[in-house]
Design an enzyme around this catalytic site. Structure first.
Site, PDB file in Angstrom:
ATOM      1  N   LYS A   1       2.489  11.187   7.424  1.00 44.13           N
ATOM      2  CA  LYS A   1       1.691  10.921   8.614  1.00 44.13           C
ATOM      3  C   LYS A   1       2.195  11.640   9.884  1.00 44.13           C
ATOM      4  O   LYS A   1       1.934  12.822  10.045  1.00 44.13           O
ATOM      5  CB  LYS A   1       1.542   9.418   8.803  1.00 44.13           C
ATOM      6  CG  LYS A   1       0.749   8.805   7.638  1.00 44.13           C
ATOM      7  CD  LYS A   1       0.075   7.484   7.910  1.00 44.13           C
ATOM      8  CE  LYS A   1      -0.963   7.202   6.847  1.00 44.13           C
ATOM      9  NZ  LYS A   1      -0.655   6.107   5.960  1.00 44.13           N
TER      10      LYS A   1
ATOM     11  N   ASP B   1       9.218   2.846   2.026  1.00 44.91           N
ATOM     12  CA  ASP B   1       8.038   3.649   2.355  1.00 44.91           C
ATOM     13  C   ASP B   1       7.785   3.491   3.850  1.00 44.91           C
ATOM     14  O   ASP B   1       7.234   2.483   4.294  1.00 44.91           O
ATOM     15  CB  ASP B   1       6.834   3.178   1.532  1.00 44.91           C
ATOM     16  CG  ASP B   1       5.561   3.967   1.873  1.00 44.91           C
ATOM     17  OD1 ASP B   1       5.552   4.670   2.900  1.00 44.91           O
ATOM     18  OD2 ASP B   1       4.575   3.857   1.117  1.00 44.91           O
TER      19      ASP B   1
ATOM     20  N   PHE C   1       0.861  -1.190   0.000  1.00 46.64           N
ATOM     21  CA  PHE C   1       0.000   0.000   0.000  1.00 46.64           C
ATOM     22  C   PHE C   1       0.893   1.234   0.000  1.00 46.64           C
ATOM     23  O   PHE C   1       1.636   1.472   0.953  1.00 46.64           O
ATOM     24  CB  PHE C   1      -0.948   0.056   1.204  1.00 46.64           C
ATOM     25  CG  PHE C   1      -1.829   1.275   1.126  1.00 46.64           C
ATOM     26  CD1 PHE C   1      -2.982   1.273   0.365  1.00 46.64           C
ATOM     27  CD2 PHE C   1      -1.472   2.455   1.776  1.00 46.64           C
ATOM     28  CE1 PHE C   1      -3.764   2.417   0.240  1.00 46.64           C
ATOM     29  CE2 PHE C   1      -2.254   3.612   1.652  1.00 46.64           C
ATOM     30  CZ  PHE C   1      -3.405   3.585   0.889  1.00 46.64           C
TER      31      PHE C   1
HETATM   32  C1  LIG Z   1      -0.908   6.156   4.470  1.00 45.22           C
HETATM   33  C2  LIG Z   1       0.136   5.586   3.609  1.00 45.22           C
HETATM   34  C3  LIG Z   1       0.440   6.127   2.351  1.00 45.22           C
HETATM   35  C4  LIG Z   1      -0.360   7.241   1.728  1.00 45.22           C
HETATM   36  O1  LIG Z   1      -0.372   8.410   2.476  1.00 45.22           O
HETATM   37  P1  LIG Z   1      -1.499   9.520   2.190  1.00 45.22           P
HETATM   38  O2  LIG Z   1      -1.080  10.667   3.064  1.00 45.22           O
HETATM   39  O3  LIG Z   1      -2.815   8.926   2.571  1.00 45.22           O
HETATM   40  O4  LIG Z   1      -1.422   9.844   0.739  1.00 45.22           O
HETATM   41  C5  LIG Z   1       1.490   5.580   1.632  1.00 45.22           C
HETATM   42  N1  LIG Z   1       2.199   4.552   2.129  1.00 45.22           N
HETATM   43  C6  LIG Z   1       1.937   4.004   3.322  1.00 45.22           C
HETATM   44  C7  LIG Z   1       2.769   2.872   3.822  1.00 45.22           C
HETATM   45  C8  LIG Z   1       0.887   4.480   4.105  1.00 45.22           C
HETATM   46  O5  LIG Z   1       0.595   3.910   5.277  1.00 45.22           O
END
Ligand SMILES: *Cc1c(COP(=O)(O)O)cnc(C)c1O
Length: 399
Positions: free
Chosen positions: A254, A225, A140
């Site tokens: 985040k 990520d 994701f």
């Molecule tokens: C939440 C998340 C994203 C996307 O972040 P947004 O601010 O919602 O665009 C990408 N990668 C990971 C691992 C995430 O948990």
């Protein structure tokens, strides 16, 4: 207005791309939130780890208010007196040489893809437009067209093609498959060190280290990520550090704002992030003085309140207590730090039901996929609060 009326309003006028628990929140402080009926809950989702510092942390609120009254936005057409300080703070804390500020996580992922491709063409010498990026099944990374192009979740893609080419998907945790997927045109491998949205999936021991070595041997960038796993959530600043790995590129978001404002960033050294030329990439709000001031405060809280250590200690404690619960419907409990997944057997009838029972009992958690309940409270949580929560969770899981 009451709960029902707020829900009707959302459902009538909003795009229908979410199915939230029917709790309408109006206030948050630390680990607690209150709904419009005055009921209090423990937040065990932390906005998918954006609230590692807790709700409305006073230090971050103060920075936000102060900066909002002074200078909020300049655009990057001009310089501002907060951006450099934000860069310096991140560089000092993470050891990377350069920072690219963006807003959402997905944007930072897109930015990392762009810079990895440019690096492949300019530095590695991959023939133009043949760069490949290897990603993992179950990933994701966000919701843009390019990012859903390499999702393995059919539902995320189904209605949204045509897709962006240039991605190869391998099984998460399988180093042999990764090895076989690398070609001279491979620009990067992009992975989550723990797949949060996929149900808190932790790769086999040594996997991240082996990926890092493989990347090095083949002159391929390793992009981590860490939007969800980074910034102390798993008991270290970055989850890759559990295996002593320093990826070439780390993506954060985040908790970089403690939930106050959308702020994300790409971190890398000069040979990679130094490749962007003026005008090749940008963002109106990215790196605004408001974002920079908020991010510095959010990072200070993570650092000064030792939230990585807290996540590590309390996570181990929480997990050991969860494992003591004798609940026949629980298949597995896994996690690192305060990112914990409780997987239920399919016979349990889905995790959503349990989340609704938890809500009733005063704990907000969210199912991820169908059978996993994720517990990820703010890292500032007290041990006593965890003890209180564990009793309730035990009671619910036994039902
Ligand atoms: C939440 C998340 C994203 C996307 O972040 P947004 O601010 O919602 O665009 C990408 N990668 C990971 C691992 C995430 O948990």
């Amino acid at each position: 207005m009451n709960t029902k009326e707020y829900i009707e309003l959302e459902d009538k006028y909003g795009a229908k791309n979410y199915k939230p628990l029917d709790v309408v929140l109006t206030e948050g402080k630390g680990v607690w939130v209150w709904d419009v009926e005055g009921k209090k809950y423990l937040d065990c989702l932390s906005a998918y780890s954006a609230l590692n510092q807790g709700h409305c942390h006073p230090h971050i609120v103060e920075a936000m208010l102060e900066q909002a009254q002074k200078l909020a936005l300049t655009s990057r057409a001009f310089r501002n007196d907060k951006l450099g300080l934000f860069y310096k703070k991140l560089v000092d804390l993470t050891g990377y040489e350069r920072v690219l500020p963006m807003n959402s996580g997905a944007e930072a992922v897109e930015s990392a893809i762009k810079i990895a491709r440019k690096w492949a063409y300019v530095t590695k010498g991959v023939p133009k437009y043949e760069a490949e990026i290897i990603v993992a099944a179950g990933n994701f990374h966000g919701r843009t067209v390019t990012i859903v192009s390499f999702s393995t979740e059919d539902f995320y893609r189904e209605a949204f093609g045509p897709f962006t080419p240039g991605f190869k998907i391998v099984t998460y945790g399988n180093i042999e498959e990764m090895k076989a997927a690398i070609t001279p045109n491979t620009a990067a491998v992009m992975l989550e060190p723990i797949q949060g949205e996929n149900g808190v999936i932790i790769p086999p021991d040594g996997y991240l280290k082996a990926v890092a070595e493989l990347c090095k041997e083949n002159n391929v960038l390793f992009i981590a990520d860490e939007i969800q796993t980074g910034l102390c959530r798993t008991g270290k600043w970055f989850a890759a550090q559990h295996e002593g790995v320093r990826p070439d590129v780390t993506i954060i978001g985040k908790a970089l704002s403690g939930g106050m404002y959308p702020i994300s960033a790409v971190l890398a050294d000069d040979p990679v992030l130094g490749l962007f030329l003026p005008g090749e990439h940008g963002s109106t709000f990215g790196g605004s003085p408001l974002a920079a001031a908020v991010a510095v405060a959010a990072l200070e809280v993570l650092d000064e309140e030792h939230l990585a250590e807290r996540a590590n200690e309390l996570g181990n404690y929480f997990m050991s207590k969860l494992r003591e619960i004798d609940a026949p419907m629980v298949k597995e409990i896994r996690g690192r730090g305060l990112l914990i997944g409780v997987e239920l057997y399919p016979e349990a009838g889905g995790a959503r039901r349990y989340c609704e029972m938890l809500q009733e009992a005063g704990i907000l958690a969210k199912e991820t996929h169908d059978h996993v309940i994720r517990f990820a409270p703010p890292l500032i949580i007290e041990k006593e609060t965890l003890d209180w929560a564990i009793e309730i969770i035990a009671d619910v899981l036994k039902r």
